[in-house]
Design a protein around this motif. Structure first.
Motif, PDB file in Angstrom:
ATOM      1  N   ARG A  64      48.925  35.684  40.597  1.00 35.31           N
ATOM      2  CA  ARG A  64      48.295  36.973  40.294  1.00 35.31           C
ATOM      3  C   ARG A  64      46.890  36.772  39.754  1.00 35.31           C
ATOM      4  N   ARG A  66      43.658  38.646  37.682  1.00 36.13           N
ATOM      5  CA  ARG A  66      43.338  39.772  36.789  1.00 36.13           C
ATOM      6  C   ARG A  66      41.851  39.701  36.451  1.00 36.13           C
ATOM      7  N   THR A  72      37.560  35.674  36.534  1.00 39.48           N
ATOM      8  CA  THR A  72      38.882  36.125  36.949  1.00 39.48           C
ATOM      9  C   THR A  72      39.957  35.282  36.275  1.00 39.48           C
TER      10      THR A  72
END
Length: 228
Positions: A64, A66, A72
């Motif tokens: 994932r 974010r 990031t």
């Protein structure tokens, strides 16, 4: 709108893409971070870098991204691995897993999903096959290049800033030569691999960043976006 920035290591694509996204208020998509995270997973599990191992690993792997103000953040199976993926070893492993078809297929699908589901109004994506494979219909495409020495100096500076690369001081000639050789070898692998090789899209604009400041690079991309 999708903006695609491709190029080899140290060409400036990550910094430029991130700042362009900030200026526009769009999503910054660091595709390379995904491959680095998968490489970390392979190494943590002691797996061989093979397609068979990838097919066993990927169905249960959760990667994932974010967005964050500094860079990031990347989570692997719920654990933040942002610092771990910014090492020389992680870069090497990313290059190895990126040659595996199951990894490519999974990451490209994930990258397209992230772009499709964003509500930011636009996406600035960077990597090595963004304009050729991931988003072949991107509205604006650039292929960033720089001479090898400049790229090695930038990579050493990145390692020094993160204190995670283990490559030594930027003023150490031995460290410079080591990083320079590693980048040259990665160029060779990325350009010669059969699957999604590193190359500019036919409609990409070539941008030589060797003598450009980051702001010059950002302004060049922004002009293209506004023209579009």
């Amino acid at each position: 709108m999708i903006v695609a920035l491709d190029g080899p290591a140290g060409s400036g694509k990550s910094t430029t893409a991130r700042r362009v996204a900030e200026r526009l208020g769009w999503l910054y998509l660091d595709t390379g971070a995904m491959y680095r995270a998968v490489g970390v997973a392979f190494r943590d599990r002691g797996l061989p870098f093979t397609a068979a191992a990838a097919r066993d690993l990927l169905p249960a792997l959760d990667v994932r991204l974010r967005p964050a103000p500094d860079r990031t953040r990347v989570a692997l199976d719920g654990v933040d691995v942002t610092d771990r993926i910014r090492t020389a070893q992680a870069a090497e492993d990313a290059s190895r897993v990126s040659k595996l078809a199951p990894v490519r297929e999974a990451m490209v699908a994930l990258q397209r999903t992230v772009a499709r589901e964003t509500d930011a109004g636009g996406v600035v994506a960077e990597g090595r096959d963004v304009g050729t494979v991931v988003f072949p219909d991107a509205d604006v495409k650039f292929f960033l290049v720089a001479d090898l020495d400049a790229r090695a100096r930038r990579r050493l500076a990145d390692f020094a800033a993160s204190d995670a690369g283990g490559a030594g001081s930027g003023g150490d000639p031995a460290a410079f030569e080591k990083v320079r050789a590693e980048i040259a070898e990665r160029d060779r692998r990325d350009e010669s691999r059969a699957l999604a090789p590193l190359r500019p899209a036919p409609d990409a604009r070539r941008l030589d960043t060797t003598a450009l400041s980051v702001e010059d690079q950002v302004d060049e991309v922004l002009r293209a976006v506004r023209d579009r």
